[in-house]
Design a protein around this motif. Structure first.
Motif, short mmCIF file in Angstrom:
data_model
loop_
_atom_site.label_atom_id
_atom_site.label_comp_id
_atom_site.label_asym_id
_atom_site.label_seq_id
_atom_site.Cartn_x
_atom_site.Cartn_y
_atom_site.Cartn_z
N VAL A 154 0.82 -1.23 0.00
CA VAL A 154 0.00 0.00 0.00
C VAL A 154 0.85 1.27 0.00
O VAL A 154 0.41 2.32 -0.46
CB VAL A 154 -0.96 0.03 1.22
CG1 VAL A 154 -2.10 -0.96 1.05
CG2 VAL A 154 -0.22 -0.20 2.53
N THR A 155 2.07 1.16 0.51
CA THR A 155 2.92 2.36 0.60
C THR A 155 3.39 2.85 -0.78
O THR A 155 3.75 4.01 -0.91
CB THR A 155 4.14 2.07 1.50
OG1 THR A 155 4.61 0.76 1.21
CG2 THR A 155 3.79 2.18 2.96
N GLN A 156 3.37 1.96 -1.77
CA GLN A 156 3.83 2.40 -3.11
C GLN A 156 2.87 3.42 -3.73
O GLN A 156 3.30 4.53 -4.05
CB GLN A 156 4.08 1.18 -4.02
CG GLN A 156 5.30 0.41 -3.55
CD GLN A 156 5.36 -1.03 -4.00
OE1 GLN A 156 4.39 -1.59 -4.52
NE2 GLN A 156 6.50 -1.67 -3.80
N PRO A 157 1.56 3.10 -3.90
CA PRO A 157 0.66 4.14 -4.43
C PRO A 157 0.54 5.34 -3.48
O PRO A 157 0.40 6.47 -3.94
CB PRO A 157 -0.69 3.43 -4.57
CG PRO A 157 -0.57 2.13 -3.89
CD PRO A 157 0.88 1.80 -3.76
N LEU A 158 0.69 5.10 -2.16
CA LEU A 158 0.61 6.23 -1.21
C LEU A 158 1.74 7.22 -1.50
O LEU A 158 1.52 8.43 -1.58
CB LEU A 158 0.70 5.70 0.24
CG LEU A 158 0.73 6.78 1.32
CD1 LEU A 158 -0.57 7.58 1.35
CD2 LEU A 158 0.99 6.16 2.71
N LYS A 159 2.94 6.69 -1.72
CA LYS A 159 4.09 7.55 -1.99
C LYS A 159 3.88 8.37 -3.27
O LYS A 159 4.13 9.57 -3.30
CB LYS A 159 5.35 6.66 -2.15
CG LYS A 159 6.63 7.44 -2.09
CD LYS A 159 7.80 6.48 -2.01
CE LYS A 159 9.07 7.21 -1.67
NZ LYS A 159 10.16 6.35 -1.37
N GLN A 160 3.36 7.69 -4.28
CA GLN A 160 3.13 8.37 -5.57
C GLN A 160 2.11 9.51 -5.40
O GLN A 160 2.32 10.62 -5.87
CB GLN A 160 2.62 7.35 -6.58
CG GLN A 160 2.70 7.86 -7.98
CD GLN A 160 2.25 6.81 -8.99
OE1 GLN A 160 2.08 5.64 -8.66
NE2 GLN A 160 2.05 7.24 -10.22
N ILE A 161 1.02 9.22 -4.68
CA ILE A 161 -0.04 10.23 -4.50
C ILE A 161 0.48 11.41 -3.69
O ILE A 161 0.24 12.57 -4.03
CB ILE A 161 -1.28 9.57 -3.83
CG1 ILE A 161 -1.95 8.62 -4.83
CG2 ILE A 161 -2.28 10.63 -3.36
CD1 ILE A 161 -3.01 7.72 -4.23
N ILE A 162 1.22 11.11 -2.62
CA ILE A 162 1.74 12.18 -1.75
C ILE A 162 2.71 13.08 -2.53
O ILE A 162 2.74 14.28 -2.36
CB ILE A 162 2.47 11.56 -0.52
CG1 ILE A 162 1.48 10.84 0.39
CG2 ILE A 162 3.31 12.57 0.24
CD1 ILE A 162 0.56 11.76 1.16
N THR A 163 3.48 12.46 -3.44
CA THR A 163 4.46 13.22 -4.22
C THR A 163 3.77 14.10 -5.27
O THR A 163 4.19 15.22 -5.52
CB THR A 163 5.43 12.24 -4.95
OG1 THR A 163 5.80 11.23 -4.03
CG2 THR A 163 6.66 12.93 -5.47
#
Ligand SMILES: Cc1cc2nc3c(=O)[nH]c(=O)nc-3n(C[C@H](O)[C@H](O)[C@H](O)COP(=O)(O)OP(=O)(O)OC[C@H]3O[C@@H](n4cnc5c(N)ncnc54)[C@H](O)[C@@H]3O)c2cc1C
Ligand code: FES
Length: 277
Positions: free
Chosen positions: A167-176
């Motif tokens: 889950v942290t992969q799409p989270l990182k992309q969205i936050i960036t």
């Protein structure tokens, strides 16, 4: 006594109980939990309220068989009675129109995220849900999430459904890439710790729901203590929602394992007893 109105099995180890408890259903708010005791001799099991319905007077919990008591709970059938359901306990989640909120649920954590998602959507937030499971066979409540989310991203560890990964992969992309006002992350401690690390550099307020070992659930025994920004807090009365950037996850992970020798023994004895039956 409390009646189990409905049982739904999501996988061999994960199941839902809808329990008739009208007073709790009336008082419940997203983010709160109950403590269940199946019979007079049973252990007290804290479980997050995954849904509540004032009209039918029921509360829903989603349970993962993790040890002796939760394996025992798998044997219950619809219309069986259990002795105690105490609650609602804990502080409700903050529900306001925060703007754009990302809701992250990992495995069983998907269930407690749901009432928070629904309440935030009804308050007018733009909601992006990221729900992660180990594999396709473990996916549950996709439809419920799609109903209240402007965007839903599903990930599986093995890539059998949705995007492959954590889950942290799409989270990182969205936050960036986007402006996000708040993140709510619920799941295993390691997942919540990782989610908080993803959002820390961007300074996005991140709420996690901590689940240390609880006994009374009312702030008296001290079992559920958590270090939060250097202060001692009790998850049962000050949480379970806490600021993910302030939680001392490393200490929590160690404290979570403090009875593991006895838990293992207890499960072994239980399994032997079941084999004899
Ligand atoms: C606020 C809160 C909400 C929770 N919500 C859910 C939920 O919605 N669904 C769900 O399946 N589980 C939930 N849990 C965890 C659940 O309470 C434990 O899995 C359960 O108590 C394990 O009991 P056991 O005898 O089956 O396993 P055990 O063998 O006794 O323990 C297995 C593991 O569960 C944890 N655990 C054990 N006893 C407790 C306890 N009294 N309090 C907290 N954790 C414990 C420990 O990490 C332990 O290693 C929640 C815990 C808390 C504190
Ligand atoms: S469970 Fe006893 S103080 Fe929180």
């Amino acid at each position: 006594m409390f009646e189990i109105v409905r049982i739904e099995n999501f996988s061999p180890s994960t199941f839902l109980w809808e329990v008739r408890a009208p007073e709790i259903a009336h008082a419940a708010r997203p983010g709160q939990f109950v403590i269940v005791r199946c019979d007079e001799k049973a252990e007290r099991i804290p479980l997050t309220i995954a849904d509540f319905d004032v009209v039918s007077g029921t509360v829903t919990v989603v349970i993962q068989a993790a040890g002796k008591s939760t394996f025992d709970m798998k044997a219950y059938k619809a219309l069986d009675q259990i002795s105690d359901v105490a609650g609602p306990l804990g502080e409700p989640s903050e529900i306001e129109n925060f703007g754009t909120v990302v809701l992250v649920g990992g495995g069983l954590g998907v269930a407690p995220v749901f009432p928070i998602l629904r309440a935030l959507k009804l308050k007018g937030c733009r909601t992006i849900s990221i729900i992660g499971f180990r594999s396709k066979s473990l996916v549950f409540w996709e439809g419920r999430f799609r109903e209240y989310s402007d965007e839903t991203i599903i990930v599986t560890d093995d890539g059998t459904y949705g995007e492959k990964g954590l889950v942290t992969q799409p989270l990182k992309q969205i936050i960036t890439e986007r402006e996000i006002n708040r993140v709510i992350a619920i799941g295993p401690l390691v997942m919540m710790k990782a989610a908080a690390e993803v959002t820390r550099p961007a300074g996005v307020r991140t709420i996690v729901s901590v689940n240390p070992i609880m006994v009374d659930g009312t702030g008296m025994c001290g079992s559920c203590r958590v270090s939060l920004g250097g202060e001692v807090k009790f998850a049962c009365i000050d949480g379970p929602d806490m600021d993910g950037h302030l939680v001392n996850f490393d200490e929590l992970l160690i404290r979570q394992k403090r009875f593991s020798k006895y838990e293992k023994k207890s499960l072994e004895l239980y399994e032997k007893k079941c084999q004899k039956k």
